[in-house]
Write a protein that holds these residues in place. Structure first.
Motif, PDB file in Angstrom:
ATOM      1  N   ALA A  23       0.835  -1.208   0.000  1.00  0.00           N
ATOM      2  CA  ALA A  23       0.000   0.000   0.000  1.00  0.00           C
ATOM      3  C   ALA A  23       0.869   1.258   0.000  1.00  0.00           C
ATOM      4  CB  ALA A  23      -0.945  -0.011   1.195  1.00  0.00           C
ATOM      5  N   GLU A  24       1.917   1.265   0.818  1.00  0.00           N
ATOM      6  CA  GLU A  24       2.821   2.421   0.857  1.00  0.00           C
ATOM      7  C   GLU A  24       3.493   2.631  -0.497  1.00  0.00           C
ATOM      8  OE1 GLU A  24       5.476   1.430   4.017  1.00  0.00           O
ATOM      9  OE2 GLU A  24       4.048   1.995   5.584  1.00  0.00           O
ATOM     10  N   ASN A  25       3.939   1.563  -1.123  1.00  0.00           N
ATOM     11  CA  ASN A  25       4.619   1.680  -2.414  1.00  0.00           C
ATOM     12  C   ASN A  25       3.668   2.114  -3.525  1.00  0.00           C
ATOM     13  OD1 ASN A  25       7.016   1.031  -1.202  1.00  0.00           O
ATOM     14  ND2 ASN A  25       7.064  -1.055  -1.944  1.00  0.00           N
ATOM     15  N   LYS A  26       2.417   1.684  -3.463  1.00  0.00           N
ATOM     16  CA  LYS A  26       1.429   2.153  -4.437  1.00  0.00           C
ATOM     17  C   LYS A  26       1.204   3.653  -4.273  1.00  0.00           C
ATOM     18  CE  LYS A  26      -1.065  -2.221  -4.680  1.00  0.00           C
ATOM     19  NZ  LYS A  26      -2.365  -2.873  -4.405  1.00  0.00           N
ATOM     20  N   ALA A  27       1.121   4.126  -3.030  1.00  0.00           N
ATOM     21  CA  ALA A  27       0.959   5.560  -2.780  1.00  0.00           C
ATOM     22  C   ALA A  27       2.179   6.331  -3.285  1.00  0.00           C
ATOM     23  CB  ALA A  27       0.762   5.816  -1.286  1.00  0.00           C
ATOM     24  N   PHE A  28       3.364   5.831  -3.005  1.00  0.00           N
ATOM     25  CA  PHE A  28       4.595   6.469  -3.469  1.00  0.00           C
ATOM     26  C   PHE A  28       4.619   6.553  -4.994  1.00  0.00           C
ATOM     27  CE2 PHE A  28       8.885   5.929  -5.159  1.00  0.00           C
ATOM     28  CZ  PHE A  28       9.538   7.023  -4.610  1.00  0.00           C
ATOM     29  N   THR A  29       4.256   5.452  -5.643  1.00  0.00           N
ATOM     30  CA  THR A  29       4.257   5.414  -7.108  1.00  0.00           C
ATOM     31  C   THR A  29       3.264   6.410  -7.685  1.00  0.00           C
ATOM     32  OG1 THR A  29       4.922   3.095  -7.076  1.00  0.00           O
ATOM     33  CG2 THR A  29       3.948   3.925  -9.120  1.00  0.00           C
ATOM     34  N   ALA A  30       2.037   6.412  -7.177  1.00  0.00           N
ATOM     35  CA  ALA A  30       1.014   7.335  -7.686  1.00  0.00           C
ATOM     36  C   ALA A  30       1.444   8.787  -7.494  1.00  0.00           C
ATOM     37  CB  ALA A  30      -0.317   7.075  -6.996  1.00  0.00           C
ATOM     38  N   ARG A  60      -0.209   9.879 -11.518  1.00  0.00           N
ATOM     39  CA  ARG A  60      -1.348   9.218 -12.168  1.00  0.00           C
ATOM     40  C   ARG A  60      -1.641   7.924 -11.420  1.00  0.00           C
ATOM     41  NH1 ARG A  60       0.813   8.060 -18.062  1.00  0.00           N
ATOM     42  NH2 ARG A  60       1.604  10.134 -17.748  1.00  0.00           N
ATOM     43  N   THR A  61      -2.717   7.249 -11.789  1.00  0.00           N
ATOM     44  CA  THR A  61      -3.033   5.996 -11.113  1.00  0.00           C
ATOM     45  C   THR A  61      -1.998   4.935 -11.466  1.00  0.00           C
ATOM     46  OG1 THR A  61      -4.418   5.123 -12.889  1.00  0.00           O
ATOM     47  CG2 THR A  61      -5.509   6.505 -11.241  1.00  0.00           C
ATOM     48  N   THR A  62      -1.809   4.016 -10.550  1.00  0.00           N
ATOM     49  CA  THR A  62      -0.839   2.956 -10.811  1.00  0.00           C
ATOM     50  C   THR A  62      -1.298   2.050 -11.939  1.00  0.00           C
ATOM     51  OG1 THR A  62      -1.818   1.682  -8.993  1.00  0.00           O
ATOM     52  CG2 THR A  62       0.184   2.947  -8.504  1.00  0.00           C
ATOM     53  N   VAL A  63      -2.592   1.805 -12.042  1.00  0.00           N
ATOM     54  CA  VAL A  63      -3.076   0.919 -13.109  1.00  0.00           C
ATOM     55  C   VAL A  63      -2.895   1.566 -14.482  1.00  0.00           C
ATOM     56  CG1 VAL A  63      -5.522   1.574 -13.092  1.00  0.00           C
ATOM     57  CG2 VAL A  63      -4.852  -0.742 -13.726  1.00  0.00           C
ATOM     58  N   LEU A 105      11.642   0.207 -15.297  1.00  0.00           N
ATOM     59  CA  LEU A 105      10.915   0.550 -14.083  1.00  0.00           C
ATOM     60  C   LEU A 105      10.691  -0.638 -13.175  1.00  0.00           C
ATOM     61  CD1 LEU A 105       8.356   3.194 -15.332  1.00  0.00           C
ATOM     62  CD2 LEU A 105      10.534   3.526 -14.192  1.00  0.00           C
ATOM     63  N   ALA A 106      10.707  -1.833 -13.735  1.00  0.00           N
ATOM     64  CA  ALA A 106      10.536  -3.019 -12.902  1.00  0.00           C
ATOM     65  C   ALA A 106      11.712  -3.188 -11.944  1.00  0.00           C
ATOM     66  CB  ALA A 106      10.384  -4.253 -13.777  1.00  0.00           C
ATOM     67  N   ASN A 107      12.819  -2.578 -12.242  1.00  0.00           N
ATOM     68  CA  ASN A 107      14.017  -2.689 -11.410  1.00  0.00           C
ATOM     69  C   ASN A 107      14.219  -1.494 -10.479  1.00  0.00           C
ATOM     70  OD1 ASN A 107      15.089  -5.235 -12.387  1.00  0.00           O
ATOM     71  ND2 ASN A 107      15.226  -4.163 -14.333  1.00  0.00           N
ATOM     72  N   ARG A 108      13.197  -0.684 -10.303  1.00  0.00           N
ATOM     73  CA  ARG A 108      13.277   0.484  -9.426  1.00  0.00           C
ATOM     74  C   ARG A 108      12.635   0.165  -8.082  1.00  0.00           C
ATOM     75  NH1 ARG A 108      16.171   4.798 -11.258  1.00  0.00           N
ATOM     76  NH2 ARG A 108      14.907   5.939  -9.788  1.00  0.00           N
ATOM     77  N   ASP A 109      13.326   0.505  -7.015  1.00  0.00           N
ATOM     78  CA  ASP A 109      12.744   0.313  -5.685  1.00  0.00           C
ATOM     79  C   ASP A 109      11.488   1.160  -5.532  1.00  0.00           C
ATOM     80  OD1 ASP A 109      14.696  -1.420  -4.907  1.00  0.00           O
ATOM     81  OD2 ASP A 109      15.874   0.070  -3.832  1.00  0.00           O
ATOM     82  N   ARG A 110      10.528   0.619  -4.852  1.00  0.00           N
ATOM     83  CA  ARG A 110       9.297   1.288  -4.436  1.00  0.00           C
ATOM     84  C   ARG A 110       8.288   1.549  -5.543  1.00  0.00           C
ATOM     85  NH1 ARG A 110       9.213   5.648  -0.156  1.00  0.00           N
ATOM     86  NH2 ARG A 110       7.211   4.650   0.067  1.00  0.00           N
ATOM     87  N   LEU A 111       8.639   1.419  -6.815  1.00  0.00           N
ATOM     88  CA  LEU A 111       7.636   1.606  -7.858  1.00  0.00           C
ATOM     89  C   LEU A 111       6.817   0.323  -7.968  1.00  0.00           C
ATOM     90  CD1 LEU A 111       9.479   3.579 -10.650  1.00  0.00           C
ATOM     91  CD2 LEU A 111       7.778   4.408  -9.037  1.00  0.00           C
ATOM     92  N   LEU A 112       5.519   0.445  -7.775  1.00  0.00           N
ATOM     93  CA  LEU A 112       4.621  -0.701  -7.798  1.00  0.00           C
ATOM     94  C   LEU A 112       3.391  -0.303  -8.592  1.00  0.00           C
ATOM     95  CD1 LEU A 112       4.221  -3.572  -6.764  1.00  0.00           C
ATOM     96  CD2 LEU A 112       3.180  -2.612  -4.719  1.00  0.00           C
ATOM     97  N   VAL A 170      -0.269  16.288  -5.381  1.00  0.00           N
ATOM     98  CA  VAL A 170       0.517  16.694  -4.223  1.00  0.00           C
ATOM     99  C   VAL A 170       0.920  15.524  -3.334  1.00  0.00           C
ATOM    100  CG1 VAL A 170      -0.414  19.037  -4.164  1.00  0.00           C
ATOM    101  CG2 VAL A 170      -1.581  17.226  -2.903  1.00  0.00           C
ATOM    102  N   ASN A 171       0.297  14.381  -3.531  1.00  0.00           N
ATOM    103  CA  ASN A 171       0.620  13.204  -2.737  1.00  0.00           C
ATOM    104  C   ASN A 171      -0.063  12.008  -3.377  1.00  0.00           C
ATOM    105  OD1 ASN A 171       1.607  11.618  -0.611  1.00  0.00           O
ATOM    106  ND2 ASN A 171       1.197  13.228   0.889  1.00  0.00           N
ATOM    107  N   GLY A 172      -0.036  10.887  -2.708  1.00  0.00           N
ATOM    108  CA  GLY A 172      -0.691   9.700  -3.227  1.00  0.00           C
ATOM    109  C   GLY A 172      -1.284   8.880  -2.105  1.00  0.00           C
ATOM    110  N   ILE A 173      -2.200   8.009  -2.472  1.00  0.00           N
ATOM    111  CA  ILE A 173      -2.789   7.079  -1.515  1.00  0.00           C
ATOM    112  C   ILE A 173      -2.744   5.693  -2.139  1.00  0.00           C
ATOM    113  CG2 ILE A 173      -5.153   7.457  -2.328  1.00  0.00           C
ATOM    114  CD1 ILE A 173      -6.025   7.143   0.628  1.00  0.00           C
ATOM    115  N   GLY A 174      -2.470   4.711  -1.324  1.00  0.00           N
ATOM    116  CA  GLY A 174      -2.413   3.341  -1.820  1.00  0.00           C
ATOM    117  C   GLY A 174      -3.228   2.414  -0.945  1.00  0.00           C
ATOM    118  N   VAL A 175      -3.887   1.471  -1.565  1.00  0.00           N
ATOM    119  CA  VAL A 175      -4.644   0.470  -0.829  1.00  0.00           C
ATOM    120  C   VAL A 175      -4.209  -0.914  -1.293  1.00  0.00           C
ATOM    121  CG1 VAL A 175      -6.649   1.930  -0.402  1.00  0.00           C
ATOM    122  CG2 VAL A 175      -6.565   0.576  -2.464  1.00  0.00           C
ATOM    123  N   SER A 176      -4.230  -1.838  -0.367  1.00  0.00           N
ATOM    124  CA  SER A 176      -3.858  -3.203  -0.677  1.00  0.00           C
ATOM    125  C   SER A 176      -4.594  -4.103   0.291  1.00  0.00           C
ATOM    126  CB  SER A 176      -2.347  -3.379  -0.543  1.00  0.00           C
ATOM    127  OG  SER A 176      -1.919  -4.529  -1.213  1.00  0.00           O
TER     128      SER A 176
END
Length: 83
Positions: free
Chosen positions: A12-19, A24-27, A43-50, A65-71
């Protein structure tokens, strides 16, 4: 999140970081990566990008300004009721 494992929280944290990072949305970024092999590899080899579903940018006055992630974990199996 009651009962969530550390790994689920990290997802969830990594999805928020990525967004927040890609603004934009992760999907939507998953779809872009799916069409571009070099982007996918890089990008598959980058830390925290999910780029799984569940990451959304938070925008203020049309600026990310920020992101939110759910998992979540897999749902529990359905219990059959006695007949």
């Amino acid at each position: 999140m009651d009962g969530a494992t550390a790994q689920i929280l990290t997802f969830a944290e990594n999805k928020a970081f990525t967004a927040s990072t890609i603004k934009r949305t992760t999907v939507s970024y998953f779809d872009r990566m799916d069409q571009n092999a070099s982007l996918r590899f890089g990008l598959a080899n980058r830390d925290r990008l999910l780029v799984w579903r569940g990451g959304l940018p938070i925008k203020f006055e049309a600026v990310a300004v920020n992101g939110i992630g759910v998992s979540r974990t897999a749902p529990p199996p359905l219990l059959s009721s006695p007949v």
